[in-house]
Design an enzyme around this catalytic site. Structure first.
Site, PDB file in Angstrom:
ATOM      1  N   HIS A   1       8.524  52.538  76.137  1.00 40.63           N
ATOM      2  CA  HIS A   1       7.173  52.129  75.741  1.00 40.63           C
ATOM      3  C   HIS A   1       6.171  53.280  75.843  1.00 40.63           C
ATOM      4  O   HIS A   1       6.544  54.437  75.770  1.00 40.63           O
ATOM      5  CB  HIS A   1       6.744  50.885  76.497  1.00 40.63           C
ATOM      6  CG  HIS A   1       7.632  49.684  76.239  1.00 40.63           C
ATOM      7  ND1 HIS A   1       8.139  49.403  74.993  1.00 40.63           N
ATOM      8  CD2 HIS A   1       8.131  48.737  77.075  1.00 40.63           C
ATOM      9  CE1 HIS A   1       8.894  48.308  75.070  1.00 40.63           C
ATOM     10  NE2 HIS A   1       8.905  47.896  76.313  1.00 40.63           N
TER      11      HIS A   1
ATOM     12  N   THR B   1      18.045  48.522  76.284  1.00 42.56           N
ATOM     13  CA  THR B   1      18.831  49.483  75.510  1.00 42.56           C
ATOM     14  C   THR B   1      18.758  50.863  76.148  1.00 42.56           C
ATOM     15  O   THR B   1      19.735  51.623  76.110  1.00 42.56           O
ATOM     16  CB  THR B   1      18.326  49.551  74.064  1.00 42.56           C
ATOM     17  OG1 THR B   1      18.159  48.216  73.563  1.00 42.56           O
ATOM     18  CG2 THR B   1      19.317  50.292  73.182  1.00 42.56           C
ATOM     19  N   ALA B   2      17.624  51.195  76.737  1.00 44.50           N
ATOM     20  CA  ALA B   2      17.485  52.488  77.396  1.00 44.50           C
ATOM     21  C   ALA B   2      18.539  52.650  78.477  1.00 44.50           C
ATOM     22  O   ALA B   2      19.145  53.726  78.627  1.00 44.50           O
ATOM     23  CB  ALA B   2      16.087  52.630  77.987  1.00 44.50           C
TER      24      ALA B   2
ATOM     25  N   SER C   1      16.138  43.290  73.637  1.00 45.66           N
ATOM     26  CA  SER C   1      16.724  44.613  73.516  1.00 45.66           C
ATOM     27  C   SER C   1      17.962  44.563  72.643  1.00 45.66           C
ATOM     28  O   SER C   1      18.700  43.578  72.652  1.00 45.66           O
ATOM     29  CB  SER C   1      17.101  45.141  74.901  1.00 45.66           C
ATOM     30  OG  SER C   1      15.976  45.271  75.733  1.00 45.66           O
TER      31      SER C   1
END
Length: 276
Positions: free
Chosen positions: A148, A109-110, A60
């Site tokens: 995703h 990262t989300a 990430s």
């Protein structure tokens, strides 16, 4: 040199971009073949941050902030959102404050984007990303942060998008692409080897584009849902993946600066970030 150890995720976009290398159609000069390691993104993040000395790996963009002194960030192999990105979904529209929210890993990262966008105020429940939609449907959590291919299928499950992180990022960044996933090379290999690896990955992506049917068939083996594989791959394997460009570099720099300014990562490491 011996074999090059490459780690990537079991996700269709990663599998697609590495298809040329994995199939043997593209070689990496200076190495006697490759060895693949396939793990989900948060497992890779934790192993790398924990000191795993792998040669090349996906991770990430958030996780990279913790190892910028040990790995080069490649201009190639990035996953970036433009017009789309992680989102929070629920069974009905609601605010997040006070809720239980399923999040796909500490170093994703989300997760970082959600913390930056909201400032917190919710309880995080860490879960494997592909389990999150069902957790929301069963009522184990109030909402879920999706990454995703679930970004394309959540509405089919009866879920609604209650917070689109792309909208927030676009406003904060003045329209820069959204950093999500990256590929990195261990600095112990040296800059010249890292550049050869970068060039081979670019060639691998081009090979997949020119052999799309077989590359998508290969990538489909790695899909959890089995749905909309081609659409998902096209979202995250594009010209930005081939080379993120100056806008992509600015976006990664901005994300880590925002995280540093908010006390979410160690600012002392940022001057050591090298993008090649």
């Amino acid at each position: 040199m011996g074999k090059l150890i490459i780690a990537h995720t079991p996700d269709p976009d990663d599998a697609y971009m590495f298809y040329g290398i994995a199939s043997g159609a593209v070689s990496v000069p200076g190495f006697e073949g490759i060895e693949q390691v396939v793990e989900d993104i948060e497992t890779l993040n934790k192993k790398i941050i924990g000191g795993w000395n792998v040669d090349v790996t996906a991770m990430s963009a958030h996780g990279f902030a913790y190892v910028v002194d040990k790995f080069y960030l490649l201009r190639t192999g990035v996953s970036m959102g433009e017009g789309y990105g992680p989102m929070v979904v629920a069974k009905r529209r609601m605010g997040l404050r006070g809720l239980k929210v399923a999040v796909p890993g500490e170093y994703t990262t989300a997760r970082l984007l959600l913390r930056l966008a909201t400032g917190g105020g919710y309880t995080e429940v860490f879960a494997r990303f592909d389990l999150i939609p069902d957790m929301v449907l069963r009522g184990e959590v109030d909402a879920g942060l999706l990454i995703h291919d679930a970004q394309l299928t959540y509405s089919d499950m009866g879920l609604v998008n209650i917070l689109d992180l792309w909208d927030w990022w676009r406003s904060e960044s003045n329209g820069l692409p959204m950093p999500l996933g990256v590929d990195v090379v261990n600095k112990r290999l040296g800059r010249d080897a890292a550049l050869r690896i970068r060039n081979a990955l670019q060639e691998s992506i081009r090979y997949a584009w020119s052999h799309e049917e077989e590359a998508l068939k290969y990538a489909s083996k790695f899909s959890r849902s089995g749905k909309k594989i081609g659409e998902f791959v096209k979202m995250y394997v594009n010209q930005r993946t081939l080379d993120m460009g100056e806008e992509g570099i600015k976006a990664h720099q901005l994300l880590l600066k925002m995280a540093s300014d908010n006390g979410l990562i160690d600012s002392a490491l940022l001057p050591r970030m090298e993008i090649i």
